[in-house]
Design a protein around this motif. Sequence first.
Motif, PDB file in Angstrom:
ATOM      1  N   SER A 115      70.523  22.341  42.178  1.00  0.00           N
ATOM      2  CA  SER A 115      71.468  23.425  42.444  1.00  0.00           C
ATOM      3  C   SER A 115      71.784  24.070  41.110  1.00  0.00           C
ATOM      4  N   ALA A 116      72.629  25.113  41.148  1.00  0.00           N
ATOM      5  CA  ALA A 116      72.980  25.808  39.913  1.00  0.00           C
ATOM      6  C   ALA A 116      73.729  24.906  38.942  1.00  0.00           C
ATOM      7  N   THR A 117      74.300  23.816  39.444  1.00  0.00           N
ATOM      8  CA  THR A 117      75.039  22.892  38.579  1.00  0.00           C
ATOM      9  C   THR A 117      74.315  21.561  38.396  1.00  0.00           C
ATOM     10  N   GLU A 118      73.176  21.384  39.085  1.00  0.00           N
ATOM     11  CA  GLU A 118      72.408  20.137  38.975  1.00  0.00           C
ATOM     12  C   GLU A 118      70.974  20.466  38.560  1.00  0.00           C
ATOM     13  N   ILE A 119      70.714  20.363  37.255  1.00  0.00           N
ATOM     14  CA  ILE A 119      69.398  20.647  36.692  1.00  0.00           C
ATOM     15  C   ILE A 119      68.982  19.449  35.849  1.00  0.00           C
ATOM     16  N   TYR A 120      67.800  18.907  36.117  1.00  0.00           N
ATOM     17  CA  TYR A 120      67.341  17.717  35.425  1.00  0.00           C
ATOM     18  C   TYR A 120      66.076  18.039  34.628  1.00  0.00           C
ATOM     19  N   ASP A 121      66.158  17.832  33.320  1.00  0.00           N
ATOM     20  CA  ASP A 121      65.049  18.130  32.417  1.00  0.00           C
ATOM     21  C   ASP A 121      63.927  17.111  32.616  1.00  0.00           C
ATOM     22  N   PHE A 125      56.742  18.757  23.941  1.00  0.00           N
ATOM     23  CA  PHE A 125      57.578  19.938  23.751  1.00  0.00           C
ATOM     24  C   PHE A 125      58.385  19.763  22.472  1.00  0.00           C
ATOM     25  N   PHE A 126      58.352  20.751  21.608  1.00  0.00           N
ATOM     26  CA  PHE A 126      59.078  20.682  20.345  1.00  0.00           C
ATOM     27  C   PHE A 126      60.556  20.979  20.609  1.00  0.00           C
ATOM     28  N   GLY A 127      61.382  19.949  20.517  1.00  0.00           N
ATOM     29  CA  GLY A 127      62.823  20.145  20.705  1.00  0.00           C
ATOM     30  C   GLY A 127      63.147  20.712  22.073  1.00  0.00           C
ATOM     31  N   LYS A 128      63.813  21.869  22.116  1.00  0.00           N
ATOM     32  CA  LYS A 128      64.235  22.501  23.365  1.00  0.00           C
ATOM     33  C   LYS A 128      63.246  23.571  23.835  1.00  0.00           C
ATOM     34  N   ALA A 129      62.041  23.574  23.274  1.00  0.00           N
ATOM     35  CA  ALA A 129      61.047  24.576  23.661  1.00  0.00           C
ATOM     36  C   ALA A 129      60.735  24.508  25.151  1.00  0.00           C
ATOM     37  N   LEU A 130      60.713  25.677  25.789  1.00  0.00           N
ATOM     38  CA  LEU A 130      60.384  25.838  27.207  1.00  0.00           C
ATOM     39  C   LEU A 130      61.298  25.042  28.128  1.00  0.00           C
ATOM     40  N   ALA A 131      62.494  24.696  27.654  1.00  0.00           N
ATOM     41  CA  ALA A 131      63.458  24.004  28.514  1.00  0.00           C
ATOM     42  C   ALA A 131      64.054  24.993  29.507  1.00  0.00           C
ATOM     43  N   PHE A 132      64.175  24.558  30.763  1.00  0.00           N
ATOM     44  CA  PHE A 132      64.806  25.372  31.800  1.00  0.00           C
ATOM     45  C   PHE A 132      66.318  25.323  31.591  1.00  0.00           C
ATOM     46  N   ALA A 133      66.931  26.481  31.354  1.00  0.00           N
ATOM     47  CA  ALA A 133      68.349  26.505  30.993  1.00  0.00           C
ATOM     48  C   ALA A 133      69.009  27.757  31.548  1.00  0.00           C
ATOM     49  N   LYS A 134      70.329  27.733  31.568  1.00  0.00           N
ATOM     50  CA  LYS A 134      71.095  28.890  32.019  1.00  0.00           C
ATOM     51  C   LYS A 134      71.080  29.973  30.944  1.00  0.00           C
ATOM     52  N   SER A 135      71.173  31.226  31.405  1.00  0.00           N
ATOM     53  CA  SER A 135      71.263  32.366  30.498  1.00  0.00           C
ATOM     54  C   SER A 135      72.410  33.256  30.941  1.00  0.00           C
ATOM     55  N   GLU A 136      72.612  34.354  30.241  1.00  0.00           N
ATOM     56  CA  GLU A 136      73.703  35.248  30.600  1.00  0.00           C
ATOM     57  C   GLU A 136      73.490  35.868  31.979  1.00  0.00           C
ATOM     58  N   ASN A 137      72.226  36.084  32.368  1.00  0.00           N
ATOM     59  CA  ASN A 137      71.933  36.760  33.632  1.00  0.00           C
ATOM     60  C   ASN A 137      71.338  35.837  34.691  1.00  0.00           C
ATOM     61  N   GLY A 138      71.351  34.536  34.431  1.00  0.00           N
ATOM     62  CA  GLY A 138      70.789  33.596  35.407  1.00  0.00           C
ATOM     63  C   GLY A 138      70.189  32.383  34.731  1.00  0.00           C
ATOM     64  N   PHE A 139      68.836  32.313  34.734  1.00  0.00           N
ATOM     65  CA  PHE A 139      68.145  31.179  34.126  1.00  0.00           C
ATOM     66  C   PHE A 139      66.966  31.678  33.293  1.00  0.00           C
ATOM     67  N   GLN A 140      66.503  30.826  32.369  1.00  0.00           N
ATOM     68  CA  GLN A 140      65.411  31.199  31.492  1.00  0.00           C
ATOM     69  C   GLN A 140      64.674  29.956  31.011  1.00  0.00           C
ATOM     70  N   LEU A 141      63.471  30.179  30.443  1.00  0.00           N
ATOM     71  CA  LEU A 141      62.781  29.152  29.667  1.00  0.00           C
ATOM     72  C   LEU A 141      63.024  29.462  28.202  1.00  0.00           C
ATOM     73  N   ASN A 142      63.487  28.476  27.451  1.00  0.00           N
ATOM     74  CA  ASN A 142      63.771  28.692  26.038  1.00  0.00           C
ATOM     75  C   ASN A 142      62.492  28.987  25.262  1.00  0.00           C
ATOM     76  N   ALA A 143      62.646  29.718  24.174  1.00  0.00           N
ATOM     77  CA  ALA A 143      61.519  29.994  23.286  1.00  0.00           C
ATOM     78  C   ALA A 143      61.136  28.715  22.543  1.00  0.00           C
ATOM     79  N   GLY A 144      59.903  28.688  22.010  1.00  0.00           N
ATOM     80  CA  GLY A 144      59.478  27.538  21.229  1.00  0.00           C
ATOM     81  C   GLY A 144      58.011  27.207  21.453  1.00  0.00           C
ATOM     82  N   THR A 145      57.622  26.026  20.980  1.00  0.00           N
ATOM     83  CA  THR A 145      56.222  25.600  20.993  1.00  0.00           C
ATOM     84  C   THR A 145      56.053  24.312  21.785  1.00  0.00           C
ATOM     85  N   ALA A 146      54.949  24.233  22.516  1.00  0.00           N
ATOM     86  CA  ALA A 146      54.601  23.014  23.256  1.00  0.00           C
ATOM     87  C   ALA A 146      53.081  22.883  23.281  1.00  0.00           C
TER      88      ALA A 146
END
Length: 552
Positions: free
Chosen positions: A266-272, A176-197
Motif C-alpha cells: 500500500s502507499a504506507t507499506e513498501i518493502y525494499d 545496487f549502490f546504496g539507494k540506487a534504483l530504490a522504490f521511494a515516495k516523491s513529491e508527486n507520487g513514487f519514483q526510482l532513485n537515481a544511481g548505479t546498479a
Amino acid sequence: MSASITLAGESQIALKQSQKKPLIITRFIFANVPGLNPETPVDRAAGKPSAGQIVQVYDIPEQNAGFVNPNQVVYSCQLGSDIGDWDFNWVGLEDAEGVLFAVSYVPLQQKRKNIPPQQIGNNVTRNFLVAFDGAMQLTGVKIDASTWQHDFTVRLAGIDERERLSNREMYGRACFFGKALAFAKSENGFQLNAGTAYIEGIRVFMSKPWPFTGVIPVGTITLDVCLERQLNDRVATWKVVYGEKGDYTDAAGVRHYCVPLAYYASATEIYDARPAEPIAGALMQHFAARDGDYANLRARGTTKEDVELGNLPNAKSDDPNTNSSEILATTAALNKLQKQVGDSMTGMVAGFSMSWPPEGWLRCNGAAVSRTTYARLFAMLGAHYGAGDGLTTFNLPDMRGLFPRGWDDGRGVDPSRAFGTFQDMMIHSHAHTASAAAVGDHLHAAWTDAQGNHVHRTWTDAQGNHNHSAPSAPGVGQGAGGPNTIQMSGGAHETSWAGNHAHNVGMDAAGHHAHNVGVGGGGAHTHGVTVTATGGNETRPKNLALLFCIKY
C-alpha cells in the motif's frame, strides 16, 4: 563524424510508402567541401555540393545493398587502386530520381591511384547504414549484409558477453549502490532513485530519478534489464514490470534478466527487495584494498586455540547428520541440511500475519501454477485440488475464508470425509427446553356490582267473604239490628260483613349494599412459553484473519 537522412530523403520515404512504390538508392557521391567541419551535425536541409566540389560518383551494384534487420539497410562502395587522385570529406547517397537521400561528414581523406613505380595507390571501402521503419521492405533489399561485409557482430557480442561475465563475477546476480534504483515516495507520487546498479553484470545507470505514472498494483515491482541491439551497437536497456518475473529470452533472441526492486503493499507499506551495498565511491576504497586490513572482520583474529580445535583442517564434515561438537559443518553440509528441511516442508500449509507470501511459499487461493516450476509440489499434490489446464498447470488448495480442520483418518469424529475436501458450515442437531414456574393452589377474587337503595314488595293472600265474631257474654243476644248486629250487655253494637278483601304488608328498604360471589381455586398448573430465534448468517468462534500459504 555525423550522418543523417536528409529532409528530402524523409519526404521520399513518406511519398513512396503512400504510393506503395519502392525506394531505390542508386549511387554514392563523394565531394570535397572547403571548410566543412566533420564534428558538426549534418545540415539536413542542404542539397548536393556544387559540381566543382563533386570529385567522384559511384553507381551501386545490386549485390552491394544488404539488410541488417527489417529496419536497417546498408549500401557499400568499393573503390579500387585504379581510381584517383582526389580528396573527400563529404559522402552522400542519391536515389534513382536524383533526390539526395542521406549525407555523412567525414575527416578529409585521400584517394590515390596506383601509378607504378612513382605512386602506390589505395583501395577505399565505404558503407552507408540508413535506418527507418520498414527500410528493408521499402527499398526492396533482400540480401543479408553479413554475406558480403566483414561481420564483426559475433566478435563484438563476445566482447560484450565477456565484460558482462566479468562484472557478474564481481557484483553477483544483482548489486545496487546504496539507494540506487530504490522504490521511494516523491513529491508527486513514487519514483526510482537515481544511481548505479549491476544486474547480471549489466551496468544500469540513472542520472536522475525516474517517476512512476498511473496506478501501481499491489505486488512485486521488478526491474527487467538486457543488452539490446540499437543500430550497430548493443546498449543496456531496462524497464519496470509488475509482478514476479523470471529471466527470459525475447523473440529477437535477447536475454533479459529480472530482479525484484520492492514489494508494494500500500502507499504506507513498501518493502525494499534490492540487494544493496553501501558503495559510495571507488570500489578500491570501498573494500579497503589499499592496505588489505579489514578492521571489522572478526576472522582475522581467530585461531585454532580460540575454538579449541587442534586439527582444524580435518575437523569438518559434509554430513548434516553428524552430531559432534568437535566437527565443523561445511557449506555443503549446510546446503544439504537446508534442502532436507525445505523438502520436508513441501506441501505444508501455514498462516502468516502479513498479506503477501514469504519466499518459498505460494498463496492458498486455488490458483493454477506451473507443473514444471513447482515440480516437487506437483509431485506431492498432483491434481487433487484441480488439474489446471490439464497439461502444464495444476491448482493449489483454496483456504480463503476457511478454518482448517484435522482429517478424521478413521477416528470416527468426522466419518466418511474424503481428504482435502471442502465442508460447508453446520450446527449440531439439538433442542431447547422451556418451562414456567407452578403457581400452586390459589383463589381468584370475584364480585357483583352494588344494587343501590331499593325495597322488596310483599303481600298476604285473600281471605274471602267472612265475619268477625265476638265472644258471648251474659245478656248478650241478637240485637234489634238483625244478623249484622251483636247485642251486648250494656247496649247494642252493630258491625257489617267484611267482604272479600286482602291485607297489604309493608317492608322497609334494605339500603345500599352489594352481593359477594365466591370463585373456586384454579389448582396447580403451568403456562406455555415461546422462545424466539437469534444469531447471524454463520456459526463461528472468535477468530483472526491470516494469509494461508503452501510451501513449494
